[in-house]
Write a protein that holds these residues in place. Structure first.
Motif, mmCIF file in Angstrom:
data_model
loop_
_atom_site.group_PDB
_atom_site.id
_atom_site.type_symbol
_atom_site.label_atom_id
_atom_site.label_comp_id
_atom_site.label_asym_id
_atom_site.label_seq_id
_atom_site.Cartn_x
_atom_site.Cartn_y
_atom_site.Cartn_z
ATOM 1 N N ARG A 105 47.850 -66.007 -7.389
ATOM 2 C CA ARG A 105 46.658 -66.855 -7.369
ATOM 3 C C ARG A 105 46.829 -68.100 -8.234
ATOM 4 N NH1 ARG A 105 43.001 -65.923 -3.250
ATOM 5 N NH2 ARG A 105 43.781 -63.993 -2.410
ATOM 6 N N ILE A 130 48.441 -70.469 -5.992
ATOM 7 C CA ILE A 130 47.447 -70.990 -5.055
ATOM 8 C C ILE A 130 46.589 -72.049 -5.738
ATOM 9 C CG2 ILE A 130 45.382 -70.403 -3.708
ATOM 10 C CD1 ILE A 130 46.701 -67.645 -3.254
ATOM 11 N N ASN A 139 46.122 -75.703 -4.392
ATOM 12 C CA ASN A 139 44.787 -76.221 -4.100
ATOM 13 C C ASN A 139 44.553 -77.558 -4.779
ATOM 14 O OD1 ASN A 139 43.445 -74.533 -2.295
ATOM 15 N ND2 ASN A 139 42.953 -73.036 -3.866
ATOM 16 N N THR A 157 48.315 -65.151 1.565
ATOM 17 C CA THR A 157 47.312 -66.005 0.935
ATOM 18 C C THR A 157 47.964 -67.257 0.356
ATOM 19 O OG1 THR A 157 46.089 -63.997 0.338
ATOM 20 C CG2 THR A 157 45.374 -66.037 -0.669
ATOM 21 N N THR A 201 39.907 -68.280 -7.666
ATOM 22 C CA THR A 201 41.023 -67.625 -6.982
ATOM 23 C C THR A 201 41.513 -66.417 -7.780
ATOM 24 O OG1 THR A 201 42.606 -69.140 -8.021
ATOM 25 C CG2 THR A 201 41.797 -69.734 -5.848
ATOM 26 N N ARG A 206 38.817 -63.624 -7.351
ATOM 27 C CA ARG A 206 38.848 -63.071 -5.998
ATOM 28 C C ARG A 206 40.073 -62.190 -5.782
ATOM 29 N NH1 ARG A 206 36.828 -68.837 -3.549
ATOM 30 N NH2 ARG A 206 34.582 -68.402 -3.619
ATOM 31 N N SER A 207 41.177 -62.566 -6.386
ATOM 32 C CA SER A 207 42.381 -61.740 -6.275
ATOM 33 C C SER A 207 42.187 -60.392 -6.944
ATOM 34 C CB SER A 207 43.566 -62.448 -6.926
ATOM 35 O OG SER A 207 43.858 -63.624 -6.254
#
Length: 418
Positions: free
Chosen positions: A12, A15, A19, A133, A246, A249-250
């Motif tokens: 994440r 990510i 992002n 993801t 993120t 949520r992970s």
């Protein structure tokens, strides 16, 4: 579980970086107006996803070990296509037709991919979940680069074309992995299974949809009262702030996968508290870092139209932190199939957003939207905290990593860099 959390945190974090890169590129490439268009289309796509997720979302995860893959995947794929076409058609009666076909393609392909990814979660294959993801962000960026710099096409449509290509490629790759264990002869459409998927799915998605409206209704109020440019400016602050989700949520996905496959409620609660304190501390760390960045740097990074970004983050910070922690508790309740409280907390925040937006957004614009979002996040999170600590004891240490956990984290970091 701690190892899964750590690996998920690392994925994440990647990510998060991707992002940020995508947001920076899109604001500099297409400006506040282009970013506003992207934000509205993605918001529409998110609304459609909630309908699609009745079958392709948490239902896939929850029933992955309870039924054969052939029995649930067929329902998910058919539902993904139907909803991906039907809902955009309904939207077309009230919105511009310019991006209609993009919205259909995005809806169908993203839903099909979601079915596969959520199946991995239910099978406790967190490694593949993390991989796909990350690839959703990375491959999207790669396709943007190819279209802009190789094909020489540079309108805002590039963002959507690249995303569609990304979803198609990843769906094919993930389906290939799933198909290795599929038996075509066992594909079936059981009415009983379909009803169970629908029953669980709509209950979880009702809460998620209400929370989405709670999160994104300000976009539509700003577009109506202040114009598309204000949406673009506000959305960058939102995207930059919510990027820290993120991590939460992970952790939530790992927790959910463990809880739905666990029979010991005490272990489930303990795992929830571990995830809770990791989410709290990591989110707090990221928020502090973002608030220490000078306002001029945001303007330099995103463009002169986005000088308000730091102020937006500041107003949103309390709510962002509250949601990051309450996400963990929400997934715990979803994992034990206690869905009513999720609807209550989302509805409480949504009602506040609807009532206050009519008065505050026209008067204060972007600043008002920030205040409304942050207060709404805190209100809905407070409902979940209250319910969770009704069934368990409250301790300050729930939000503080123990020495043992810190040592374990350091060892894993050193192991990665060794």
């Amino acid at each position: 579980m701690k190892e899964a959390i750590f690996k998920t945190f690392v994925s994440r974090f990647l990510i998060l970086i991707l992002n940020f890169g995508l947001v920076i590129y899109s604001t500099n490439m297409w400006g506040s107006s282009g970013k506003g268009v992207i934000s509205i289309i993605i918001a529409d796509l998110s609304i459609i996803s909630f309908f699609a997720n009745i079958f392709v979302g948490s239902s896939m995860s929850y029933f992955a070990r309870k039924f054969r893959t052939e029995e649930i995947l067929s329902f998910a794929y058919i539902w993904a296509v139907l909803i991906g076409i039907l809902v955009p058609v309904i939207f077309s009666f009230s919105r511009s037709a310019e991006y209609f076909y993009f919205l259909i393609a995005l809806s169908v392909t993203s839903s099909l991919l979601s079915a596969n990814i959520n199946l991995f979660v239910g099978q406790q294959n967190i490694k593949l979940f993390n991989l796909y993801t990350i690839l959703q962000q990375l491959v999207h960026i790669v396709f943007i680069v190819i279209i802009v710099y190789v094909i020489k096409f540079a309108s805002v449509n590039v963002y959507f074309v690249a995303q569609i290509c990304c979803f198609v490629l990843l769906f094919i790759a993930s389906f290939f992995q799933i198909s290795k264990s599929l038996e075509v002869k066992k594909i079936a459409f059981s009415r009983e299974i379909g009803l169970k998927l629908f029953s669980y799915g709509w209950k979880t998605q009702l809460s998620a949809f209400l929370q989405f409206l709670n999160n994104r209704l300000s976009f539509y109020y700003l577009e109506y009262f202040k114009g598309i440019v204000s949406v673009g400016i506000f959305s960058v602050g939102i995207a930059f702030s919510e990027a820290v989700w993120t991590v939460s949520r992970s952790l939530s996905v790992v927790l959910y996968s463990d809880v739905v496959n666990s029979t010991d409620s005490n272990i489930a609660i303990e795992k929830t508290k571990i995830s809770l304190r990791v989410s709290f501390l990591v989110t707090l760390l990221f928020l502090v870092f973002m608030l220490l960045i000078p306002a001029d740097w945001y303007a330099m990074i995103f463009g002169k139209d986005f000088r308000q970004t730091k102020e937006i983050i500041l107003w949103l910070a309390p709510g962002i932190l509250a949601i990051a922690v309450s996400n963990i508790i929400g997934y715990y309740f979803a994992g034990i199939n206690k869905l009513r409280i999720l609807n209550v907390k989302s509805l409480a925040g949504l009602l506040f957003t609807i009532i206050s937006s009519f008065y505050i957004v026209p008067k204060w614009g972007i600043k008002g939207a920030c205040i409304i979002n942050s207060a709404s996040y805190c209100l809905s999170s407070g409902v979940l905290f209250w319910r969770f600590y009704q069934i368990t004891e409250f301790h300050i240490r729930d939000f503080i990593l123990s020495k043992k956990e810190i040592d374990l984290l350091i060892k894993k970091i050193l192991k990665i860099h060794a």
